[in-house]
Design an enzyme around this catalytic site. Structure first.
Site, PDB file in Angstrom:
ATOM      1  N   ILE A 298      92.284 -15.367  -6.719  1.00  0.00           N
ATOM      2  CA  ILE A 298      93.231 -14.589  -6.553  1.00  0.00           C
ATOM      3  C   ILE A 298      92.480 -13.360  -6.255  1.00  0.00           C
ATOM      4  CG2 ILE A 298      95.675 -13.612  -6.943  1.00  0.00           C
ATOM      5  CD1 ILE A 298      94.930 -16.127  -9.028  1.00  0.00           C
ATOM      6  N   CYS A 299      92.948 -12.228  -5.441  1.00  0.00           N
ATOM      7  CA  CYS A 299      92.462 -10.763  -5.678  1.00  0.00           C
ATOM      8  C   CYS A 299      93.376 -10.081  -5.128  1.00  0.00           C
ATOM      9  CB  CYS A 299      90.967 -10.702  -4.501  1.00  0.00           C
ATOM     10  SG  CYS A 299      90.919 -11.239  -2.979  1.00  0.00           S
ATOM     11  N   GLY A 300      93.167  -8.877  -4.350  1.00  0.00           N
ATOM     12  CA  GLY A 300      94.032  -8.179  -3.886  1.00  0.00           C
ATOM     13  C   GLY A 300      94.677  -8.663  -2.380  1.00  0.00           C
TER      14      GLY A 300
END
Length: 153
Positions: free
Chosen positions: A68-70
């Protein structure tokens, strides 16, 4: 259904990672958390993706990964640099399902700035229930694997 999930995020996605980790554990699936654990941690997302992918590879591809990232895009691009990793951004149930059923995907990526945690939990639960079954997509996956072998020298 998978027996263990390796999860990781960058500082843009710590709250979502923690929510998804709890959701996976509630399904009775073991979780290995590769970080980051603080929104102040500036570790580049690519290094977290590497840590998750290394754990999957070391398991003989028995484990699955959640990154998960932006946006989910950077994590996905990085994960696909590792031999045997088939990562997809899964912001809807159909795409997440097809990543496993049509492509034998082993990593799902989410963007904490793109979808909310409740939708991510729903998609992840569905994704974790699926296993690839040898069938019409097998020849396509063999081509992907062949290209990967040729390109990862």
């Amino acid at each position: 259904m998978t027996g263990c999930v390796v999860i990781g995020c960058d500082n843009a996605a710590v709250p979502m990672k923690d929510i998804l980790k709890r959701s996976i554990e509630e399904m009775g699936i073991a979780v290995e958390d590769m970080g980051v654990s603080s929104e102040a941690d500036q570790l580049p997302y690519a290094l977290t993706a590497k840590a998750v992918c290394d754990r999957i590879i070391d398991s003989g591809y028995e484990k699955r990964g959640v990154l998960i990232c932006g946006t989910g895009i950077g994590m996905c691009m990085t994960a696909n640099k590792f031999k045997g990793i088939r990562a997809a951004v899964g912001h809807d149930i159909f795409s997440a399902q097809r990543s496993v059923l049509s492509n034998n995907g082993n990593v799902i990526c989410f963007g904490a700035r793109v979808i909310g945690p409740e939708l991510a939990k729903t998609i992840l639960r569905e994704w974790l229930k699926l296993d690839y079954i040898d069938g019409p997509s097998t020849p396509k996956i063999k081509v992907i694997t062949s290209l990967e072998t040729a390109n990862f020298r």
